[in-house]
Motif scaffolding. Sequence first.
Motif, PDB file in Angstrom:
ATOM      1  N   SER A 144       0.926  -1.209  -0.163  1.00 40.01           N
ATOM      2  CA  SER A 144       0.339   0.109   0.132  1.00 40.01           C
ATOM      3  C   SER A 144       0.780   1.288   0.372  1.00 40.01           C
ATOM      4  O   SER A 144       2.265   1.246   0.308  1.00 40.01           O
ATOM      5  N   VAL A 145       0.684   2.401  -0.190  1.00 37.12           N
ATOM      6  CA  VAL A 145       0.643   3.323  -0.555  1.00 37.12           C
ATOM      7  C   VAL A 145       0.248   4.434  -0.324  1.00 37.12           C
ATOM      8  O   VAL A 145      -1.119   4.470  -0.341  1.00 37.12           O
ATOM      9  N   ALA A 178       6.053   4.304   0.365  1.00 36.25           N
ATOM     10  CA  ALA A 178       4.965   3.698   0.847  1.00 36.25           C
ATOM     11  C   ALA A 178       4.275   3.481   2.246  1.00 36.25           C
ATOM     12  O   ALA A 178       5.114   4.871   2.967  1.00 36.25           O
ATOM     13  N   VAL A 179       3.464   2.348   2.735  1.00 36.46           N
ATOM     14  CA  VAL A 179       2.759   3.331   4.224  1.00 36.46           C
ATOM     15  C   VAL A 179       3.720   2.103   5.604  1.00 36.46           C
ATOM     16  O   VAL A 179       4.650   1.890   4.948  1.00 36.46           O
ATOM     17  N   VAL A 217      -3.494   6.132   6.786  1.00 39.71           N
ATOM     18  CA  VAL A 217      -2.760   5.723   6.852  1.00 39.71           C
ATOM     19  C   VAL A 217      -1.615   6.397   7.838  1.00 39.71           C
ATOM     20  O   VAL A 217      -1.383   7.641   7.408  1.00 39.71           O
ATOM     21  N   TRP A 218       0.070   5.506   8.732  1.00 40.29           N
ATOM     22  CA  TRP A 218       0.448   6.421   8.606  1.00 40.29           C
ATOM     23  C   TRP A 218       1.994   6.799   7.975  1.00 40.29           C
ATOM     24  O   TRP A 218       2.427   4.765   7.482  1.00 40.29           O
ATOM     25  N   ILE A 253       9.178   3.779  -4.722  1.00 46.51           N
ATOM     26  CA  ILE A 253       8.429   4.275  -4.098  1.00 46.51           C
ATOM     27  C   ILE A 253       9.035   4.292  -2.796  1.00 46.51           C
ATOM     28  O   ILE A 253      10.322   3.401  -2.384  1.00 46.51           O
ATOM     29  N   ARG A 254       9.008   6.331  -2.815  1.00 49.47           N
ATOM     30  CA  ARG A 254      10.213   6.091  -1.240  1.00 49.47           C
ATOM     31  C   ARG A 254       9.515   5.909  -0.183  1.00 49.47           C
ATOM     32  O   ARG A 254       8.459   5.797   0.203  1.00 49.47           O
ATOM     33  N   SER A 255      10.372   5.104   0.473  1.00 46.54           N
ATOM     34  CA  SER A 255      10.490   4.751   2.509  1.00 46.54           C
ATOM     35  C   SER A 255      10.227   5.782   3.441  1.00 46.54           C
ATOM     36  O   SER A 255      10.883   6.743   3.392  1.00 46.54           O
ATOM     37  N   THR A 256       9.639   6.118   3.912  1.00 47.28           N
ATOM     38  CA  THR A 256       9.793   6.949   4.525  1.00 47.28           C
ATOM     39  C   THR A 256      10.067   6.329   6.338  1.00 47.28           C
ATOM     40  O   THR A 256      10.727   7.558   7.046  1.00 47.28           O
ATOM     41  N   SER A 257      10.375   4.882   6.719  1.00 51.76           N
ATOM     42  CA  SER A 257      10.821   4.625   7.359  1.00 51.76           C
ATOM     43  C   SER A 257      12.168   4.792   7.749  1.00 51.76           C
ATOM     44  O   SER A 257      13.149   5.561   6.899  1.00 51.76           O
TER      45      SER A 257
END
Length: 400
Positions: A134-135, A148-149, A179-180, A394-398
């Motif tokens: 999911s995005v 990305a979520v 979503v966070w 898709i960039r990850s924010t984690s």
Amino acid sequence: MRGGVILFRGTGAAARRYLESDRRADEYYLGAGVAPAELSAVDGAGRVIAHSALTPVEYAGWVDWIDPLSREPMGAPRRAGEARQGSPRFAEMVVNTPKSLSIAAALHPDVSEALDAAQRDAVAEIRSWLGQHSVTRIGPRGKQEVVAVERLQTVGISHKTSRAGDPHRHIHFQIGTRVWAGGAWRGLDTAALFRQQGAVRALGTAVLAAHPQLAAVLDAHGLTLDPVTGEVAELERFNAVLSKRAGQVVRNLAIFEAQWEAAHPGQDLGLVVSARLQAKAWDHERPSKRPSRLGSEAGWRRELDEAGYTPDLPRAPRRTAVPLDELRVQQVANRALDRCAAGASTWTVHDIEEHVTRIITETGVRAEPAELRDVIAMTTRLAACRYCRPAPRIRSTSHT
């Protein structure tokens, strides 16, 4: 699994009424306990990081964007106005089975138990998949970036009968649209979810069709699960007896398809539109009142007996189950790409995964969900790496 993704835009109180009206025919099962709404939160790797049963009040709050875990708001939903729709509160898909499986569960308590386990496993695999794929979007309009979520919430509510009082095992699987990601609650990219729904439905179907425990229990009763149709072969001819709405739905679908074709001359329905029309056909004029006669195993058995059912029905021809390690993954990958090419001039990795999953299901494999998941992923990668252009990153924010 039949039916597509439907966006629910009403209030929490309306969602609660919707589910409670669908449960009325389930009152026969109250002695055994009706499953409450069950909330699960998954991280970006698809791992469950929280699980909780929700009271009706908590469930309504979740629909109204109150996080049941922190009790904090997840945003302010937009109300419907004259010129625009309200915010989608959740996206729902129904994890269901062919009618003959519900009939088998009504006839045999151990089949009922095995089917419950198989449906829970299907929900778990779908939930994990959504956590990984999911995005959402971050940034100002026109300059948004797909990311990305990091956390996604889903709710599952199990029902055992249809509103008409017939056996109908299904789970309302609701995907939260908040979503966070990037340190804040954001909106789920529902357009991406609609593009993914074919792969998601195929995954749920595959888990049920390959489920070793379910197949073994059915076999012990002389019943055969057909991997292509998902039907119990010996009971399929009794579907109409305990499907009081089936004829109505077929008529609804024919009307809606004719209306769409008249409004879009020369165009192909396509998978997404077809799924939406099927869901609309099932929802149109569905019973909203409690049936005059509640379903029960004894009542259903009488109806089946009158239709010619006997416990010693002739056994349908059985196919030999295929072990996963004998599956020819290169052949499956090639066939999946052939199906993609036959269906459209362009396709995505999710399209490939849908066809890979359906082809694996059709082979008649028997495998635990985790093993099945790994083979589907490996075969999809094999096909995608050889024949697809790289997808946009898709960039990850984690930060972990």
